[in-house]
Motif scaffolding. Structure first.
Motif, PDB file in Angstrom:
ATOM      1  N   TYR A  92      40.791  76.268  59.772  1.00 47.38           N
ATOM      2  CA  TYR A  92      40.769  74.812  59.674  1.00 47.38           C
ATOM      3  C   TYR A  92      40.244  74.118  60.931  1.00 47.38           C
ATOM      4  O   TYR A  92      39.864  72.946  60.875  1.00 47.38           O
ATOM      5  CB  TYR A  92      42.177  74.289  59.370  1.00 47.38           C
ATOM      6  CG  TYR A  92      42.671  74.689  58.009  1.00 47.38           C
ATOM      7  CD1 TYR A  92      42.200  74.078  56.873  1.00 47.38           C
ATOM      8  CD2 TYR A  92      43.619  75.692  57.865  1.00 47.38           C
ATOM      9  CE1 TYR A  92      42.647  74.437  55.613  1.00 47.38           C
ATOM     10  CE2 TYR A  92      44.081  76.066  56.615  1.00 47.38           C
ATOM     11  CZ  TYR A  92      43.589  75.439  55.493  1.00 47.38           C
ATOM     12  OH  TYR A  92      44.032  75.811  54.261  1.00 47.38           O
ATOM     13  N   ILE A 102      48.240  72.294  59.335  1.00 42.20           N
ATOM     14  CA  ILE A 102      47.644  72.294  57.993  1.00 42.20           C
ATOM     15  C   ILE A 102      47.714  73.683  57.375  1.00 42.20           C
ATOM     16  O   ILE A 102      48.011  73.828  56.183  1.00 42.20           O
ATOM     17  CB  ILE A 102      46.186  71.792  58.054  1.00 42.20           C
ATOM     18  CG1 ILE A 102      46.161  70.309  58.367  1.00 42.20           C
ATOM     19  CG2 ILE A 102      45.454  72.062  56.735  1.00 42.20           C
ATOM     20  CD1 ILE A 102      44.784  69.761  58.650  1.00 42.20           C
ATOM     21  N   SER A 104      49.786  74.136  54.006  1.00 36.74           N
ATOM     22  CA  SER A 104      48.945  74.445  52.847  1.00 36.74           C
ATOM     23  C   SER A 104      48.776  75.952  52.705  1.00 36.74           C
ATOM     24  O   SER A 104      47.682  76.443  52.429  1.00 36.74           O
ATOM     25  CB  SER A 104      47.572  73.794  53.010  1.00 36.74           C
ATOM     26  OG  SER A 104      47.682  72.430  53.238  1.00 36.74           O
ATOM     27  N   TYR A 140      46.802  77.537  49.693  1.00 33.63           N
ATOM     28  CA  TYR A 140      45.366  77.288  49.802  1.00 33.63           C
ATOM     29  C   TYR A 140      44.751  78.114  50.929  1.00 33.63           C
ATOM     30  O   TYR A 140      43.632  78.613  50.799  1.00 33.63           O
ATOM     31  CB  TYR A 140      45.090  75.799  50.042  1.00 33.63           C
ATOM     32  CG  TYR A 140      45.450  74.938  48.876  1.00 33.63           C
ATOM     33  CD1 TYR A 140      44.730  74.980  47.686  1.00 33.63           C
ATOM     34  CD2 TYR A 140      46.530  74.061  48.952  1.00 33.63           C
ATOM     35  CE1 TYR A 140      45.060  74.183  46.610  1.00 33.63           C
ATOM     36  CE2 TYR A 140      46.873  73.259  47.878  1.00 33.63           C
ATOM     37  CZ  TYR A 140      46.137  73.326  46.713  1.00 33.63           C
ATOM     38  OH  TYR A 140      46.460  72.544  45.653  1.00 33.63           O
ATOM     39  N   THR A 141      45.471  78.229  52.015  1.00 34.01           N
ATOM     40  CA  THR A 141      44.990  79.010  53.148  1.00 34.01           C
ATOM     41  C   THR A 141      44.785  80.457  52.748  1.00 34.01           C
ATOM     42  O   THR A 141      43.774  81.075  53.107  1.00 34.01           O
ATOM     43  CB  THR A 141      45.982  78.913  54.323  1.00 34.01           C
ATOM     44  OG1 THR A 141      46.166  77.532  54.660  1.00 34.01           O
ATOM     45  CG2 THR A 141      45.494  79.673  55.532  1.00 34.01           C
TER      46      THR A 141
END
Length: 166
Positions: A118, A140, A144, A147-148
């Protein structure tokens, strides 16, 4: 000409030019961070239709984000090398707690990869210092996590596919 076919070929030409610029500016390993940041920045602007000349925009963004993105990339590169060296040394030893240490090294690598996934996109999108960018990228990545994981798996699949075709 403003037909859909013309716009498609214009888009494909821009993507080919960006790809070539990215490869050329990534050849010195030290500049990979700046290259990824510039690529992200131009793609963000292209998506929002805020740029006409992707080549000039890429060079401008490469120069503008060079310092912060190179610092982040070099920290990641040195940390990854240190983890790799520790992994090699611990793997070759007969320490009783070697497996626990290896799990710890793996966890550190996972956090670093999660953060670097990110960092360059955040740096391309927002004007933060490199420390704030890394802290926000870590947050993040944690917030997340599903999603990561998916992003990481897609990237690893792309790397594996490129290695297999080579």
């Amino acid at each position: 000409m403003d037909s859909k076919l013309w716009r498609f070929f214009d888009y494909m030409g821009d993507m080919a030019a960006l790809n070539l610029l990215f490869i050329v500016t990534s050849l010195p390993i030290v500049t990979i961070g700046a290259s990824v940041t510039a690529l992200n920045s131009v793609l963000f602007k292209r998506k929002e239709k805020r740029t006409d000349d992707v080549k000039k925009e890429y060079i401008r963004d490469f120069k503008a984000n060079f310092k912060n993105s190179t610092i982040i990339w070099l920290i990641f590169l040195v940390s990854a090398a240190a983890c790799g060296l520790n992994f090699a040394v611990i793997s070759g030893s007969n320490l009783p707690s070697g497996k626990i240490i290896l799990v710890g090294i793996g966890a550190v690598m996972a956090v670093m990869l999660m953060t670097v996934l990110y960092s360059f996109a955040l740096l391309a999108r927002f004007d933060n210092g490199w420390v704030d960018t890394v802290i926000k990228a870590f947050a993040i990545g944690i917030l997340s996590l599903p999603y990561t994981i998916v992003i990481f798996l897609i990237l690893m699949a792309a790397v594996a596919a490129s290695i297999q075709t080579y």
